[in-house]
Design an enzyme around this catalytic site. Structure first.
Site, PDB file in Angstrom:
ATOM      1  N   SER A 193       5.739  -6.414  -0.799  1.00  0.00           N
ATOM      2  CA  SER A 193       5.617  -5.378   0.256  1.00  0.00           C
ATOM      3  C   SER A 193       4.107  -4.416  -0.783  1.00  0.00           C
ATOM      4  O   SER A 193       3.076  -4.385  -0.357  1.00  0.00           O
ATOM      5  CB  SER A 193       6.165  -4.395   0.593  1.00  0.00           C
ATOM      6  OG  SER A 193       6.664  -3.653   0.324  1.00  0.00           O
ATOM      7  N   HIS A 221       7.134  -8.084   6.794  1.00  0.00           N
ATOM      8  CA  HIS A 221       5.418  -8.240   7.009  1.00  0.00           C
ATOM      9  C   HIS A 221       5.031 -10.098   6.343  1.00  0.00           C
ATOM     10  O   HIS A 221       3.891 -10.004   7.056  1.00  0.00           O
ATOM     11  CB  HIS A 221       5.078  -8.111   5.330  1.00  0.00           C
ATOM     12  CG  HIS A 221       5.212  -6.933   4.245  1.00  0.00           C
ATOM     13  ND1 HIS A 221       3.786  -5.462   5.403  1.00  0.00           N
ATOM     14  CD2 HIS A 221       6.127  -6.187   3.840  1.00  0.00           C
ATOM     15  CE1 HIS A 221       4.478  -4.445   4.662  1.00  0.00           C
ATOM     16  NE2 HIS A 221       6.300  -4.826   4.040  1.00  0.00           N
ATOM     17  N   LYS A 252       5.792  -3.218  12.227  1.00  0.00           N
ATOM     18  CA  LYS A 252       3.882  -3.733  11.669  1.00  0.00           C
ATOM     19  C   LYS A 252       3.698  -4.425  12.483  1.00  0.00           C
ATOM     20  O   LYS A 252       2.435  -4.010  13.429  1.00  0.00           O
ATOM     21  CB  LYS A 252       4.721  -4.701  10.383  1.00  0.00           C
ATOM     22  CG  LYS A 252       5.357  -3.169   9.011  1.00  0.00           C
ATOM     23  CD  LYS A 252       5.662  -4.351   8.136  1.00  0.00           C
ATOM     24  CE  LYS A 252       6.562  -3.092   6.947  1.00  0.00           C
ATOM     25  NZ  LYS A 252       7.490  -2.374   7.562  1.00  0.00           N
TER      26      LYS A 252
END
Length: 405
Positions: A193, A221, A252
């Site tokens: 990240s 992610h 996300k």
């Protein structure tokens, strides 16, 4: 009346945080999540959101959340194991399991309120397998939620912790080779990240097979962004194993909130029995589950493919235009594009200068990153325009020249 000891101590320790330029603060956004936002009425271009596909304010998801509330109400009413688990949760978990079915045999998924909750739930429950000692191998740059999951696991039983460098796996293999512990768990981010690089999943899985370990991957992610259908790093790296525990985040790229753990059905059955944060948390809203179901359909469909193509085009444009002499743009092919500037003071100075020029990219400082590795954690979205990215490249180039060393 004397001030309580705790308040005096807090004052003293906050003063230290201030001297080291590590005080964190909250900024409140006035507008919906997007590339163009306002803070206190001031317009800013945001290059710091994890909304990688630009879905957080998409009309179809706004409509889905509204429809979900009309159909299922706003709250679940209880934990999953009491009365808070609704039929729409089942439907969502089946859909999420299908996204990883090509990588995990007999896959089943479990829906969580947050990725943090999912990680600490999975790690603490997995460390309870068997009656003997557990060995956990954790990548050095793992997210805080994985680190805290390991800390909690160590507090509840006999756990040996080993830290490894995901760039150099020879050290990890040496430790595994000499480890006689019956149960071993390798834990890693999928996309790291703060650096934006990918875990070597194929190599890690090879080691897990060779030394009889489970492999847990936090793909917060990667889900929605990586792979042909946006199913994440397992699809992207074409792996398949019943040793994998996969965590994907839905707040996300998916544009909403929540997370899921996907693994062999026996592992999920174990989590339901032993994952205390899952057992004792109120279930997420069924309206949210309905909207997430719609988001996953968008991600794997034609719109998702278009948005991923646009995002990858934006990443290529940024990498072509962001050339620095003093600063270090880390090598990353993902939406996370960090610029390491060194000291806390430099990072804060750069973030303030960008803010004055209309850009929002917060400074990231220790303990989130190592000392003297303060940076701007810049993130790209499919919603950014070519002109916005080129404008940022020009502004940063000018600042690198004009700001004092």
């Amino acid at each position: 009346m004397h001030m309580p000891f705790a308040l005096n101590q807090i004052d003293a320790e906050l003063a230290i945080i201030d001297r080291e330029l590590l005080r964190r603060s909250i900024r409140s956004v006035d507008t919906p999540c997007g590339t163009e936002i306002q803070i206190g009425g001031k317009p800013l271009l945001a290059f710091c959101s994890n909304d990688y596909l630009g879905l957080a304010n998409h009309p179809k998801l706004i409509a889905a959340l509204s429809e979900g509330a009309r159909r299922f109400g706003t709250g679940s009413g209880a934990s999953h194991l009491i009365s808070g688990h609704h039929a729409i949760h089942d439907e969502l978990e089946a859909k999420l399991a299908s996204t990883q079915a090509g990588a995990i045999p007999n896959a089943r998924a479990l829906f969580f309120s947050t990725g943090y909750l999912a990680n600490i739930s999975a790690i603490t429950a997995l460390s309870l397998i068997g009656k003997s000692k557990t060995s956990i191998y954790s990548a050095a740059l793992n997210h805080a939620s994985l680190i805290d999951g390991v800390r909690l696991a160590r507090g509840q039983g006999s756990v040996d912790l080993h830290i490894f460098d995901h760039h150099h796996l020879a050290g990890l293999e040496d430790k595994l080779r000499n480890d006689l512990t019956p149960f071993k768990l390798i834990v890693t981010d999928g996309v790291f990240s703060m650096d934006g690089d990918l875990a070597p999943v194929q190599e890690l899985l090879h080691l897990a097979n060779q030394y009889d370990a489970l492999l847990m991957i936090d793909d917060a992610h990667g889900f929605g962004v990586l792979g042909k259908h946006g199913y994440g790093i397992l699809e992207d790296q074409e792996v398949c194993s019943d040793r994998i525990i996969y965590m994907g985040t839905l707040g996300k790229a998916a544009g909403l909130n929540g997370a899921f753990v996907c693994a062999h059905e026996k592992i999920i059955a174990w989590l339901i029995q032993k994952a205390r944060p899952y057992i004792y948390s109120t279930a997420s809203s069924p309206a949210l589950a309905f909207a997430v179901l719609r988001s996953v359909s968008l991600i794997e469909g034609e719109l998702g493919q278009e948005l991923r193509a646009r995002l990858h085009s934006n990443i290529a444009l940024w990498k072509e235009g962001s050339i620095f002499i003093r600063w270090n743009r880390l090598k990353s092919d993902t939406a996370i594009q960090p610029i390491v500037v060194g000291s806390n003071a430099t990072a804060l100075q750069l973030a303030r200068a960008l803010d004055q020029l209309g850009y929002w990219i917060p400074a990231i400082r220790p303990p989130t990153v190592p000392k003297e590795m303060a940076r701007l954690r810049m993130t790209l979205s499919a919603a950014h325009t070519k002109e916005q990215i080129q404008g940022l490249c020009k502004v940063l180039s000018d600042l690198e020249t004009s700001l004092p060393k």
